[in-house]
Design a protein around this motif. Structure first.
Motif, mmCIF file in Angstrom:
data_model
loop_
_atom_site.group_PDB
_atom_site.id
_atom_site.type_symbol
_atom_site.label_atom_id
_atom_site.label_comp_id
_atom_site.label_asym_id
_atom_site.label_seq_id
_atom_site.Cartn_x
_atom_site.Cartn_y
_atom_site.Cartn_z
ATOM 1 N N PHE A 46 -95.184 28.076 -80.830
ATOM 2 C CA PHE A 46 -94.455 28.532 -79.653
ATOM 3 C C PHE A 46 -95.044 29.817 -79.091
ATOM 4 O O PHE A 46 -95.653 30.601 -79.811
ATOM 5 C CB PHE A 46 -92.982 28.763 -79.998
ATOM 6 N N GLY A 47 -94.810 30.039 -77.794
ATOM 7 C CA GLY A 47 -95.255 31.256 -77.122
ATOM 8 C C GLY A 47 -94.494 32.475 -77.611
ATOM 9 O O GLY A 47 -93.515 32.385 -78.349
ATOM 10 N N GLU A 48 -94.954 33.616 -77.147
ATOM 11 C CA GLU A 48 -94.342 34.896 -77.516
ATOM 12 C C GLU A 48 -92.865 34.930 -77.106
ATOM 13 O O GLU A 48 -92.480 34.336 -76.097
ATOM 14 C CB GLU A 48 -95.078 36.032 -76.806
ATOM 15 N N PRO A 49 -92.029 35.648 -77.856
ATOM 16 C CA PRO A 49 -90.610 35.745 -77.524
ATOM 17 C C PRO A 49 -90.354 36.217 -76.092
ATOM 18 O O PRO A 49 -89.413 35.769 -75.449
ATOM 19 C CB PRO A 49 -90.073 36.761 -78.534
ATOM 20 N N ALA A 50 -91.196 37.111 -75.588
ATOM 21 C CA ALA A 50 -90.995 37.625 -74.226
ATOM 22 C C ALA A 50 -91.112 36.527 -73.177
ATOM 23 O O ALA A 50 -90.575 36.661 -72.078
ATOM 24 C CB ALA A 50 -91.999 38.733 -73.934
ATOM 25 N N SER A 51 -91.774 35.433 -73.512
ATOM 26 C CA SER A 51 -91.916 34.330 -72.547
ATOM 27 C C SER A 51 -90.785 33.317 -72.662
ATOM 28 O O SER A 51 -90.772 32.314 -71.949
ATOM 29 C CB SER A 51 -93.273 33.637 -72.736
ATOM 30 N N LYS A 53 -86.756 31.980 -72.525
ATOM 31 C CA LYS A 53 -85.501 32.125 -71.785
ATOM 32 C C LYS A 53 -84.387 31.597 -72.672
ATOM 33 O O LYS A 53 -84.540 30.573 -73.332
ATOM 34 C CB LYS A 53 -85.506 31.290 -70.506
ATOM 35 N N THR A 54 -83.269 32.273 -72.676
ATOM 36 C CA THR A 54 -82.081 31.804 -73.378
ATOM 37 C C THR A 54 -81.062 31.386 -72.333
ATOM 38 O O THR A 54 -80.756 32.144 -71.408
ATOM 39 C CB THR A 54 -81.504 32.918 -74.278
ATOM 40 N N VAL A 55 -80.568 30.167 -72.470
ATOM 41 C CA VAL A 55 -79.613 29.599 -71.507
ATOM 42 C C VAL A 55 -78.269 29.431 -72.192
ATOM 43 O O VAL A 55 -78.181 28.909 -73.307
ATOM 44 C CB VAL A 55 -80.116 28.236 -70.974
ATOM 45 N N ARG A 56 -77.237 29.863 -71.516
ATOM 46 C CA ARG A 56 -75.861 29.703 -71.996
ATOM 47 C C ARG A 56 -75.012 29.175 -70.852
ATOM 48 O O ARG A 56 -75.278 29.485 -69.689
ATOM 49 C CB ARG A 56 -75.300 31.042 -72.469
ATOM 50 N N VAL A 57 -73.979 28.425 -71.208
ATOM 51 C CA VAL A 57 -73.017 27.964 -70.216
ATOM 52 C C VAL A 57 -71.648 28.504 -70.641
ATOM 53 O O VAL A 57 -71.180 28.214 -71.734
ATOM 54 C CB VAL A 57 -72.975 26.421 -70.114
ATOM 55 N N ARG A 58 -71.044 29.298 -69.781
ATOM 56 C CA ARG A 58 -69.724 29.872 -70.036
ATOM 57 C C ARG A 58 -68.835 29.548 -68.845
ATOM 58 O O ARG A 58 -69.232 29.761 -67.697
ATOM 59 C CB ARG A 58 -69.795 31.396 -70.234
ATOM 60 N N ASP A 59 -67.673 29.023 -69.154
ATOM 61 C CA ASP A 59 -66.724 28.627 -68.108
ATOM 62 C C ASP A 59 -67.388 27.699 -67.094
ATOM 63 O O ASP A 59 -67.167 27.813 -65.883
ATOM 64 C CB ASP A 59 -66.128 29.853 -67.411
ATOM 65 N N GLN A 66 -83.968 36.578 -70.149
ATOM 66 C CA GLN A 66 -85.281 36.650 -70.775
ATOM 67 C C GLN A 66 -85.126 36.954 -72.252
ATOM 68 O O GLN A 66 -84.298 37.781 -72.632
ATOM 69 C CB GLN A 66 -86.113 37.751 -70.101
ATOM 70 N N GLY A 67 -85.893 36.280 -73.088
ATOM 71 C CA GLY A 67 -85.920 36.590 -74.515
ATOM 72 C C GLY A 67 -85.257 35.536 -75.373
ATOM 73 O O GLY A 67 -84.805 34.496 -74.896
ATOM 74 N N LEU A 68 -85.219 35.840 -76.655
ATOM 75 C CA LEU A 68 -84.698 34.917 -77.649
ATOM 76 C C LEU A 68 -83.186 34.975 -77.753
ATOM 77 O O LEU A 68 -82.584 36.017 -77.473
ATOM 78 C CB LEU A 68 -85.307 35.242 -79.014
ATOM 79 N N ALA A 69 -82.585 33.886 -78.215
ATOM 80 C CA ALA A 69 -81.136 33.829 -78.401
ATOM 81 C C ALA A 69 -80.698 34.734 -79.538
ATOM 82 O O ALA A 69 -79.626 35.317 -79.503
ATOM 83 C CB ALA A 69 -80.696 32.392 -78.674
ATOM 84 N N SER A 70 -81.530 34.844 -80.548
ATOM 85 C CA SER A 70 -81.205 35.649 -81.712
ATOM 86 C C SER A 70 -82.165 36.822 -81.797
ATOM 87 O O SER A 70 -83.378 36.642 -81.792
ATOM 88 C CB SER A 70 -81.328 34.784 -82.973
ATOM 89 N N GLN A 71 -81.631 38.002 -81.848
ATOM 90 C CA GLN A 71 -82.465 39.205 -81.950
ATOM 91 C C GLN A 71 -82.503 39.647 -83.407
ATOM 92 O O GLN A 71 -81.512 40.086 -83.952
ATOM 93 C CB GLN A 71 -81.898 40.317 -81.068
ATOM 94 N N GLY A 72 -83.631 39.499 -84.032
ATOM 95 C CA GLY A 72 -83.783 39.910 -85.417
ATOM 96 C C GLY A 72 -85.199 40.385 -85.651
ATOM 97 O O GLY A 72 -86.012 40.450 -84.730
ATOM 98 N N GLN A 73 -85.508 40.681 -86.898
ATOM 99 C CA GLN A 73 -86.845 41.146 -87.217
ATOM 100 C C GLN A 73 -87.870 40.029 -87.084
ATOM 101 O O GLN A 73 -89.010 40.270 -86.719
ATOM 102 C CB GLN A 73 -86.878 41.701 -88.626
#
Length: 114
Positions: A46-51, A53-59, A66-73
């Motif tokens: 996979f490409g770099e985390p900066a490339s 997109k995290t998509v969420r649907v609320r209501d 931009q970025g990963l869904a989970s921010q960790g080390q």
């Protein structure tokens, strides 16, 4: 039985590696693929985390950021799918992946595919 051998990368650790070590990892993946071609179903990196997109649907409304869904080390950076006789063989293959020398390779059975 099929297993996913998932690769996880710690960017801080990656930055500490010499160019020679990074090249060794890349070359090691090529050698791993050649040695084990009969058991490898597929692989993706996979490409770099900066490339990402995290998509969420609320209501009922989608949003993306931009970025990963989970921010960790560490982050999920790729995988191999292998078709092997048993879990022990999947673990043997995971130990051959060059990344295991620096981080970890997770072995997970595939329980559904379409």
């Amino acid at each position: 039985m099929k297993y996913a051998l998932t690769l996880h990368l710690d960017p801080a650790l990656w930055e500490t590696l010499s160019e020679a070590a990074k090249q060794e990892i890349g070359d090691g993946h090529g050698a791993f693929l050649k040695r084990n071609a009969a058991e490898i179903v597929g692989t993706q990196a996979f490409g770099e985390p900066a490339s990402s997109k995290t998509v969420r649907v609320r209501d009922g409304k989608p949003s993306s950021e931009q970025g990963l869904a989970s921010q960790g080390q560490t982050f999920f950076c790729g995988y191999y799918v292998v078709d092997v006789e048993n879990e022990a063989r999947a673990v043997e293959l995971a130990a051959e992946i060059p990344d295991a020398k620096y981080t970890a390779v997770e072995v997970r059975p595939i329980v559904f595919e379409a």
